[in-house]
Design an enzyme around this catalytic site. Sequence first.
Site, mmCIF file in Angstrom:
data_model
loop_
_atom_site.group_PDB
_atom_site.id
_atom_site.type_symbol
_atom_site.label_atom_id
_atom_site.label_comp_id
_atom_site.label_asym_id
_atom_site.label_seq_id
_atom_site.Cartn_x
_atom_site.Cartn_y
_atom_site.Cartn_z
ATOM 1 N N PHE A 11 0.828 -1.212 0.000
ATOM 2 C CA PHE A 11 0.000 0.000 0.000
ATOM 3 C C PHE A 11 0.868 1.270 0.000
ATOM 4 O O PHE A 11 0.876 2.037 -0.979
ATOM 5 C CB PHE A 11 -0.944 -0.070 1.214
ATOM 6 C CG PHE A 11 -1.574 1.224 1.615
ATOM 7 C CD1 PHE A 11 -2.191 2.044 0.680
ATOM 8 C CD2 PHE A 11 -1.557 1.622 2.947
ATOM 9 C CE1 PHE A 11 -2.784 3.242 1.063
ATOM 10 C CE2 PHE A 11 -2.152 2.808 3.345
ATOM 11 C CZ PHE A 11 -2.756 3.618 2.398
ATOM 12 N N ASN A 32 7.510 -9.869 -2.200
ATOM 13 C CA ASN A 32 7.144 -11.282 -2.438
ATOM 14 C C ASN A 32 5.654 -11.430 -2.763
ATOM 15 O O ASN A 32 5.164 -12.537 -2.952
ATOM 16 C CB ASN A 32 7.535 -12.153 -1.234
ATOM 17 C CG ASN A 32 6.817 -11.732 0.042
ATOM 18 O OD1 ASN A 32 5.945 -10.863 0.015
ATOM 19 N ND2 ASN A 32 7.174 -12.355 1.148
ATOM 20 N N GLY A 36 1.515 -7.449 -0.782
ATOM 21 C CA GLY A 36 1.653 -6.496 -1.883
ATOM 22 C C GLY A 36 0.900 -7.031 -3.100
ATOM 23 O O GLY A 36 0.618 -8.227 -3.178
ATOM 24 N N ASP A 56 11.599 -12.689 -1.645
ATOM 25 C CA ASP A 56 11.477 -12.398 -0.223
ATOM 26 C C ASP A 56 12.656 -11.551 0.239
ATOM 27 O O ASP A 56 13.790 -11.767 -0.188
ATOM 28 C CB ASP A 56 11.448 -13.717 0.556
ATOM 29 C CG ASP A 56 10.948 -13.515 1.971
ATOM 30 O OD1 ASP A 56 9.785 -13.860 2.226
ATOM 31 O OD2 ASP A 56 11.719 -13.003 2.808
ATOM 32 N N LEU A 71 10.248 -1.245 3.766
ATOM 33 C CA LEU A 71 8.832 -1.272 4.172
ATOM 34 C C LEU A 71 8.290 -2.692 4.117
ATOM 35 O O LEU A 71 7.077 -2.899 4.068
ATOM 36 C CB LEU A 71 7.983 -0.381 3.254
ATOM 37 C CG LEU A 71 8.095 1.128 3.389
ATOM 38 C CD1 LEU A 71 9.290 1.678 2.625
ATOM 39 C CD2 LEU A 71 6.832 1.814 2.885
ATOM 40 N N TYR A 143 4.253 -8.405 16.026
ATOM 41 C CA TYR A 143 4.491 -7.209 15.217
ATOM 42 C C TYR A 143 5.277 -6.166 16.012
ATOM 43 O O TYR A 143 6.319 -5.686 15.565
ATOM 44 C CB TYR A 143 3.143 -6.642 14.783
ATOM 45 C CG TYR A 143 3.225 -5.487 13.807
ATOM 46 C CD1 TYR A 143 3.746 -5.665 12.528
ATOM 47 C CD2 TYR A 143 2.748 -4.228 14.161
ATOM 48 C CE1 TYR A 143 3.798 -4.594 11.632
ATOM 49 C CE2 TYR A 143 2.791 -3.168 13.264
ATOM 50 C CZ TYR A 143 3.320 -3.358 12.006
ATOM 51 O OH TYR A 143 3.364 -2.309 11.122
ATOM 52 N N ARG A 184 -8.250 -3.644 8.450
ATOM 53 C CA ARG A 184 -8.069 -2.405 9.207
ATOM 54 C C ARG A 184 -9.365 -1.619 9.217
ATOM 55 O O ARG A 184 -10.254 -1.822 8.399
ATOM 56 C CB ARG A 184 -6.957 -1.553 8.599
ATOM 57 C CG ARG A 184 -5.603 -2.114 8.860
ATOM 58 C CD ARG A 184 -4.598 -0.987 8.795
ATOM 59 N NE ARG A 184 -3.270 -1.542 8.734
ATOM 60 C CZ ARG A 184 -2.530 -1.557 7.635
ATOM 61 N NH1 ARG A 184 -2.999 -1.052 6.521
ATOM 62 N NH2 ARG A 184 -1.334 -2.077 7.667
HETATM 63 N N1 UDP Z 1 -11.601 -1.403 14.601
HETATM 64 C C1 UDP Z 1 -12.984 -1.365 14.604
HETATM 65 N N2 UDP Z 1 -13.652 -2.025 13.607
HETATM 66 C C2 UDP Z 1 -13.016 -2.698 12.603
HETATM 67 C C3 UDP Z 1 -11.596 -2.712 12.596
HETATM 68 C C4 UDP Z 1 -10.916 -2.061 13.619
HETATM 69 O O1 UDP Z 1 -13.612 -0.761 15.490
HETATM 70 O O2 UDP Z 1 -13.705 -3.247 11.743
HETATM 71 C C5 UDP Z 1 -10.868 -0.669 15.646
HETATM 72 C C6 UDP Z 1 -9.740 -1.445 16.310
HETATM 73 O O3 UDP Z 1 -10.221 -2.180 17.415
HETATM 74 C C7 UDP Z 1 -8.799 -0.325 16.732
HETATM 75 C C8 UDP Z 1 -8.994 0.730 15.643
HETATM 76 O O4 UDP Z 1 -10.244 0.435 15.032
HETATM 77 O O5 UDP Z 1 -9.174 0.234 17.963
HETATM 78 C C9 UDP Z 1 -7.887 0.709 14.583
HETATM 79 O O6 UDP Z 1 -7.720 -0.611 14.179
HETATM 80 P P1 UDP Z 1 -6.819 -1.074 12.967
HETATM 81 O O7 UDP Z 1 -6.990 -2.557 12.851
HETATM 82 O O8 UDP Z 1 -7.144 -0.256 11.770
HETATM 83 O O9 UDP Z 1 -5.316 -0.746 13.359
HETATM 84 P P2 UDP Z 1 -4.501 -0.528 14.720
HETATM 85 O O10 UDP Z 1 -4.463 0.945 14.903
HETATM 86 O O11 UDP Z 1 -5.217 -1.207 15.862
HETATM 87 O O12 UDP Z 1 -3.176 -1.140 14.458
#
Ligand code: UDP
Length: 309
Positions: A11, A32, A36, A56, A71, A143, A184
């Site tokens: 991304f 890899n 991506g 990789d 990245l 992570y 996300r």
């Molecule tokens: N979250 C949410 N609904 C979703 C996905 C994520 O409410 O469908 C919340 C998640 O619990 C977190 C925030 O949104 O508090 C951001 O989550 P993300 O997975 O985007 O990344 P993070 O910042 O946690 O690495």
Amino acid sequence: MKILVAGGAGFIGSHLCDRLLKLKHHVVCLDNLKTGRQANIQGALKSPRFKFLRRDVRSALNLKVDFIFNLASYASPPYYQAWSIETMLTNALGSHRLLELARKQKAGYLFASTSEVYGDPLRHPQKEGDWGNVNPVGERSCYDEAKRFAEALTMEYLRKHQVDVRLVRIFNTYGPRLQKDDGRVISNFINQALEHKPLTVYGSGHQTRSFCYVDDMVEGIIRAAFRTKTSGQIFNLGNPVEFSILEAVKLVQSLVDGPLKIVYQPLPPDDPRRRKPDISRAHAVLNWFPKVQLKQGLIRTIEWFRNGG
Ligand code: UDP
């Protein structure tokens, strides 16, 4: 310059490749294609100054380069948890490979780290000097600790081998090419809204994040790489405007037609309650600050998702 972008089909990586090509550099993209996508580099592939290597980051690599952007990593919670050991080894062994290459080639090096190194932050907003409040053995540790190890390794290459390194800590970023199914929050909300499904809010939705549009992020990354006095420095890169997840869901609802419902689901373990970067260092040293507001960026991102992604 001849520039290597590891994770260049991802991304942020693919947007970075595009910008570097616009700046007339020669770009080698290493990816890899685990997360991506070839589609992300379709435009770049048309340039004679762009070369794609599907491999990789942990494999041996001998290339003449002037600068390396690293990245290469899984980056979204569902993916890095599904591929936890890979995530750890990619950041550890991949960083080692690329730092060795930087040392041998006397190349500059930038490591794309993450706001996750702050864990569930004790101080708000987060400054680069903060140590982090991180669970070393939880579900996000694969992570968080991988990135923390890679940060430490990067700094040792500066101390022991005088490699010209810098770290950027990337806070939540969104925009076109955000992987549709990466789980996300922004991609989930947009997908769900466009499919008229309920929008999934985890926990109460009062936890906060700050969302940076990808063009702003790439600008920050490029400045951190090429401006003077960045060697050995750490920069928070993100948008300091803080939104609760409930505010974000309402904004997406208002930008996509139709009545949209919210469904509450359990908060994932170790989900940070608040996250917001202090970007005063990036502002002072790089004269950088994000320009795109969340509403504006969401409109562009929704448009991209609507057109099939
Ligand atoms: N979250 C949410 N609904 C979703 C996905 C994520 O409410 O469908 C919340 C998640 O619990 C977190 C925030 O949104 O508090 C951001 O989550 P993300 O997975 O985007 O990344 P993070 O910042 O946690 O690495």
